[in-house]
Design a protein around this motif. Structure first.
Motif, PDB file in Angstrom:
ATOM      1  N   ASP A 265       0.830  -1.208   0.000  1.00 17.55           N
ATOM      2  CA  ASP A 265       0.000   0.000   0.000  1.00 17.55           C
ATOM      3  C   ASP A 265       0.865   1.259   0.000  1.00 17.55           C
ATOM      4  O   ASP A 265       0.669   2.171  -0.811  1.00 17.55           O
ATOM      5  CB  ASP A 265      -0.926   0.012   1.224  1.00 17.55           C
ATOM      6  N   THR A 266       1.844   1.297   0.897  1.00 17.76           N
ATOM      7  CA  THR A 266       2.717   2.473   0.974  1.00 17.76           C
ATOM      8  C   THR A 266       3.664   2.521  -0.214  1.00 17.76           C
ATOM      9  O   THR A 266       4.003   3.606  -0.705  1.00 17.76           O
ATOM     10  CB  THR A 266       3.514   2.478   2.294  1.00 17.76           C
ATOM     11  N   ALA A 267       4.064   1.363  -0.696  1.00 18.03           N
ATOM     12  CA  ALA A 267       4.937   1.309  -1.881  1.00 18.03           C
ATOM     13  C   ALA A 267       4.236   1.944  -3.077  1.00 18.03           C
ATOM     14  O   ALA A 267       4.858   2.681  -3.862  1.00 18.03           O
ATOM     15  CB  ALA A 267       5.322  -0.136  -2.191  1.00 18.03           C
ATOM     16  N   ILE A 268       2.931   1.704  -3.209  1.00 23.94           N
ATOM     17  CA  ILE A 268       2.162   2.281  -4.315  1.00 23.94           C
ATOM     18  C   ILE A 268       2.124   3.806  -4.197  1.00 23.94           C
ATOM     19  O   ILE A 268       2.268   4.521  -5.193  1.00 23.94           O
ATOM     20  CB  ILE A 268       0.740   1.687  -4.333  1.00 23.94           C
ATOM     21  N   VAL A 269       1.964   4.305  -2.970  1.00 21.27           N
ATOM     22  CA  VAL A 269       1.928   5.760  -2.754  1.00 21.27           C
ATOM     23  C   VAL A 269       3.231   6.399  -3.236  1.00 21.27           C
ATOM     24  O   VAL A 269       3.215   7.399  -3.974  1.00 21.27           O
ATOM     25  CB  VAL A 269       1.687   6.074  -1.268  1.00 21.27           C
ATOM     26  N   TYR A 270       4.352   5.824  -2.839  1.00 20.11           N
ATOM     27  CA  TYR A 270       5.648   6.410  -3.226  1.00 20.11           C
ATOM     28  C   TYR A 270       5.958   6.149  -4.701  1.00 20.11           C
ATOM     29  O   TYR A 270       6.624   6.959  -5.349  1.00 20.11           O
ATOM     30  CB  TYR A 270       6.764   5.880  -2.325  1.00 20.11           C
ATOM     31  N   GLY A 271       5.454   5.031  -5.221  1.00 23.82           N
ATOM     32  CA  GLY A 271       5.642   4.762  -6.644  1.00 23.82           C
ATOM     33  C   GLY A 271       4.919   5.780  -7.513  1.00 23.82           C
ATOM     34  O   GLY A 271       5.476   6.289  -8.500  1.00 23.82           O
ATOM     35  N   PHE A 285      14.480   8.951 -17.172  1.00 21.96           N
ATOM     36  CA  PHE A 285      13.153   8.722 -16.599  1.00 21.96           C
ATOM     37  C   PHE A 285      12.241   8.039 -17.613  1.00 21.96           C
ATOM     38  O   PHE A 285      11.520   7.097 -17.269  1.00 21.96           O
ATOM     39  CB  PHE A 285      12.538  10.040 -16.128  1.00 21.96           C
ATOM     40  N   ARG A 286      12.256   8.517 -18.857  1.00 18.98           N
ATOM     41  CA  ARG A 286      11.387   7.919 -19.889  1.00 18.98           C
ATOM     42  C   ARG A 286      11.740   6.445 -20.105  1.00 18.98           C
ATOM     43  O   ARG A 286      10.845   5.614 -20.321  1.00 18.98           O
ATOM     44  CB  ARG A 286      11.535   8.686 -21.210  1.00 18.98           C
ATOM     45  N   ALA A 287      13.015   6.115 -20.041  1.00 23.99           N
ATOM     46  CA  ALA A 287      13.427   4.725 -20.230  1.00 23.99           C
ATOM     47  C   ALA A 287      12.970   3.845 -19.071  1.00 23.99           C
ATOM     48  O   ALA A 287      12.639   2.662 -19.263  1.00 23.99           O
ATOM     49  CB  ALA A 287      14.948   4.655 -20.377  1.00 23.99           C
ATOM     50  N   GLN A 288      12.932   4.396 -17.873  1.00 26.72           N
ATOM     51  CA  GLN A 288      12.564   3.633 -16.690  1.00 26.72           C
ATOM     52  C   GLN A 288      11.056   3.565 -16.467  1.00 26.72           C
ATOM     53  O   GLN A 288      10.557   2.638 -15.811  1.00 26.72           O
ATOM     54  CB  GLN A 288      13.227   4.273 -15.460  1.00 26.72           C
ATOM     55  N   LEU A 289      10.311   4.495 -17.047  1.00 32.44           N
ATOM     56  CA  LEU A 289       8.890   4.627 -16.775  1.00 32.44           C
ATOM     57  C   LEU A 289       8.081   3.363 -17.069  1.00 32.44           C
ATOM     58  O   LEU A 289       7.233   2.973 -16.236  1.00 32.44           O
ATOM     59  CB  LEU A 289       8.329   5.816 -17.555  1.00 32.44           C
ATOM     60  N   PRO A 290       8.288   2.660 -18.184  1.00 36.70           N
ATOM     61  CA  PRO A 290       7.484   1.449 -18.427  1.00 36.70           C
ATOM     62  C   PRO A 290       7.643   0.396 -17.328  1.00 36.70           C
ATOM     63  O   PRO A 290       6.648  -0.199 -16.890  1.00 36.70           O
ATOM     64  CB  PRO A 290       8.021   0.941 -19.766  1.00 36.70           C
ATOM     65  N   SER A 291       8.861   0.159 -16.863  1.00 31.71           N
ATOM     66  CA  SER A 291       9.064  -0.844 -15.811  1.00 31.71           C
ATOM     67  C   SER A 291       8.478  -0.377 -14.482  1.00 31.71           C
ATOM     68  O   SER A 291       7.989  -1.194 -13.680  1.00 31.71           O
ATOM     69  CB  SER A 291      10.549  -1.157 -15.652  1.00 31.71           C
ATOM     70  N   MET A 292       8.477   0.938 -14.246  1.00 30.17           N
ATOM     71  CA  MET A 292       7.862   1.473 -13.029  1.00 30.17           C
ATOM     72  C   MET A 292       6.363   1.194 -13.035  1.00 30.17           C
ATOM     73  O   MET A 292       5.782   0.767 -12.016  1.00 30.17           O
ATOM     74  CB  MET A 292       8.124   2.978 -12.921  1.00 30.17           C
ATOM     75  N   ARG A 293       5.727   1.402 -14.174  1.00 30.38           N
ATOM     76  CA  ARG A 293       4.285   1.160 -14.279  1.00 30.38           C
ATOM     77  C   ARG A 293       3.961  -0.321 -14.118  1.00 30.38           C
ATOM     78  O   ARG A 293       2.957  -0.681 -13.492  1.00 30.38           O
ATOM     79  CB  ARG A 293       3.782   1.690 -15.610  1.00 30.38           C
ATOM     80  N   VAL A 294       4.806  -1.183 -14.663  1.00 31.42           N
ATOM     81  CA  VAL A 294       4.602  -2.633 -14.500  1.00 31.42           C
ATOM     82  C   VAL A 294       4.687  -3.013 -13.021  1.00 31.42           C
ATOM     83  O   VAL A 294       3.861  -3.792 -12.515  1.00 31.42           O
ATOM     84  CB  VAL A 294       5.634  -3.420 -15.327  1.00 31.42           C
ATOM     85  N   SER A 295       5.669  -2.457 -12.312  1.00 37.50           N
ATOM     86  CA  SER A 295       5.814  -2.750 -10.883  1.00 37.50           C
ATOM     87  C   SER A 295       4.599  -2.282 -10.097  1.00 37.50           C
ATOM     88  O   SER A 295       4.097  -2.993  -9.205  1.00 37.50           O
ATOM     89  CB  SER A 295       7.070  -2.082 -10.324  1.00 37.50           C
ATOM     90  N   LEU A 296       4.086  -1.096 -10.446  1.00 33.36           N
ATOM     91  CA  LEU A 296       2.888  -0.589  -9.759  1.00 33.36           C
ATOM     92  C   LEU A 296       1.709  -1.533  -9.944  1.00 33.36           C
ATOM     93  O   LEU A 296       0.954  -1.804  -8.992  1.00 33.36           O
ATOM     94  CB  LEU A 296       2.544   0.801 -10.274  1.00 33.36           C
ATOM     95  N   ILE A 297       1.521  -2.019 -11.152  1.00 30.37           N
ATOM     96  CA  ILE A 297       0.417  -2.962 -11.420  1.00 30.37           C
ATOM     97  C   ILE A 297       0.587  -4.220 -10.575  1.00 30.37           C
ATOM     98  O   ILE A 297      -0.385  -4.745  -9.998  1.00 30.37           O
ATOM     99  CB  ILE A 297       0.361  -3.298 -12.920  1.00 30.37           C
ATOM    100  N   GLU A 298       1.828  -4.728 -10.497  1.00 27.18           N
ATOM    101  CA  GLU A 298       2.077  -5.929  -9.697  1.00 27.18           C
ATOM    102  C   GLU A 298       1.781  -5.666  -8.214  1.00 27.18           C
ATOM    103  O   GLU A 298       1.171  -6.505  -7.539  1.00 27.18           O
ATOM    104  CB  GLU A 298       3.538  -6.368  -9.859  1.00 27.18           C
TER     105      GLU A 298
END
Length: 304
Positions: A265-271, A285-298
């Motif tokens: 829950d808190t990880a999602i807030v900071y993500g 940032f643009r290169a990292q953004l897709p993997s960040m979004r995948v992690s948020l979904i997980e």
């Protein structure tokens, strides 16, 4: 009238005459002058010198040896007899140096310089020997009482190697295999170092010297997160980093840290905060953004 000739003149004259005669002394002098000065020629060694350096983790390992060749000889149970100590090379001792204490096949070996020997008992039963005396020529005056460590190994059949070769393989951040290959056999030693303890100590020292460096604090936290080390210390570092400068990079590190502690829950807030703070014009940032979004979904799937 008597003729007086000085003895020295007679000796010089006789020497001149004798030098013209093919006597033994003249022959020896001619032969010696005709012989080439082989020791002064730049000739290649039959067993060339090799110095192999490799870093395992943060520890330097050096193998100093001379590499003999097969040259159509029987090597195992021939040139290298069984049940006798072998210098694991040619000429002087093979010497292995460890800059730090390591584990060799799980056994501790203090930092230092060691003569390296092999004791082959059969095709399947060998000992790899580390001896504290490094000044012998090969196995001359070798004494088992000076052994610091003996490691049992089983050699493996491999492709043909004309020249003896030491080489490293399976290199990881804190470990590697040291291999010896010659003719159709290879033996391997697993060397690992306590690299994490050294890194953590280095992190603490660096942070103590630069406590106001938000990037250094973030980097320290990131390393601990990636390697699952000391989560509480990582949390302290990343909180200090965010306090000093609130940017997407340190917020994302904190999100990953919280996720590793199952606080999704808190990880999602900071993500989400990290994504919001990110500069869309920043290539990193643009290169990292897709993997960040995948992690948020997980994390959302695990949180809800």
């Amino acid at each position: 009238m008597r003729l007086f000739v000085r003895p020295l003149a007679i000796a010089v004259a006789c020497s001149a005459v004798l030098s013209l005669l093919p006597g033994p002394a003249a022959h020896a002098q001619t032969t010696a002058s005709a012989m080439p000065a082989a020791s002064l020629l730049p000739l290649p060694q039959a067993s060339p010198h090799v110095l192999l350096n490799h870093t395992i983790g943060l520890s330097e390992v050096t193998v100093d040896y001379h590499a003999p060749s097969v040259r159509n000889r029987v090597i195992w149970e021939g040139l290298v007899p069984y049940n006798q100590i072998w210098r694991a090379g040619a000429n002087e001792n093979t010497v292995i140096t460890f800059a730090d204490t390591v584990r060799v096949n799980g056994k501790m070996l203090p930092a230092g310089q060691y003569s390296f020997y092999v004791f082959p008992r059969s095709d399947q039963d060998w000992d790899m020997v580390f001896n504290r005396v490094t000044t012998h020529w090969g196995t001359e005056k070798y004494d088992e009482k000076d052994d610091v460590l003996r490691v049992p190994v089983v050699p493996e059949a491999t492709e043909f190697h004309e020249t003896l070769l030491y080489w490293f393989s399976d290199v990881k951040p804190g470990s590697a295999h040291l291999n010896l290959s010659w003719e159709k056999k290879t033996v391997s030693l697993f060397i690992d170092t306590n690299v994490q303890a050294r890194v953590v100590a280095g992190i603490e020292k660096a942070v103590a010297q630069r406590p106001g460096d938000w990037q250094l604090l973030a980097q320290a936290a990131d390393y601990l997160v990636q390697n699952n080390l000391n989560a509480e210390r990582a949390l302290y570092f990343i909180n200090e980093s965010i306090r000093l400068r609130d940017v997407y990079t340190n917020n994302w590190i904190k999100a990953r840290l919280l996720a590793s502690k199952l606080d999704y829950d808190t990880a999602i807030v900071y993500g989400r905060k990290a994504i919001k703070l990110g500069d869309k014009d920043d290539e990193a940032f643009r290169a990292q953004l897709p993997s960040m979004r995948v992690s948020l979904i997980e994390w959302q799937g695990k949180a809800y």
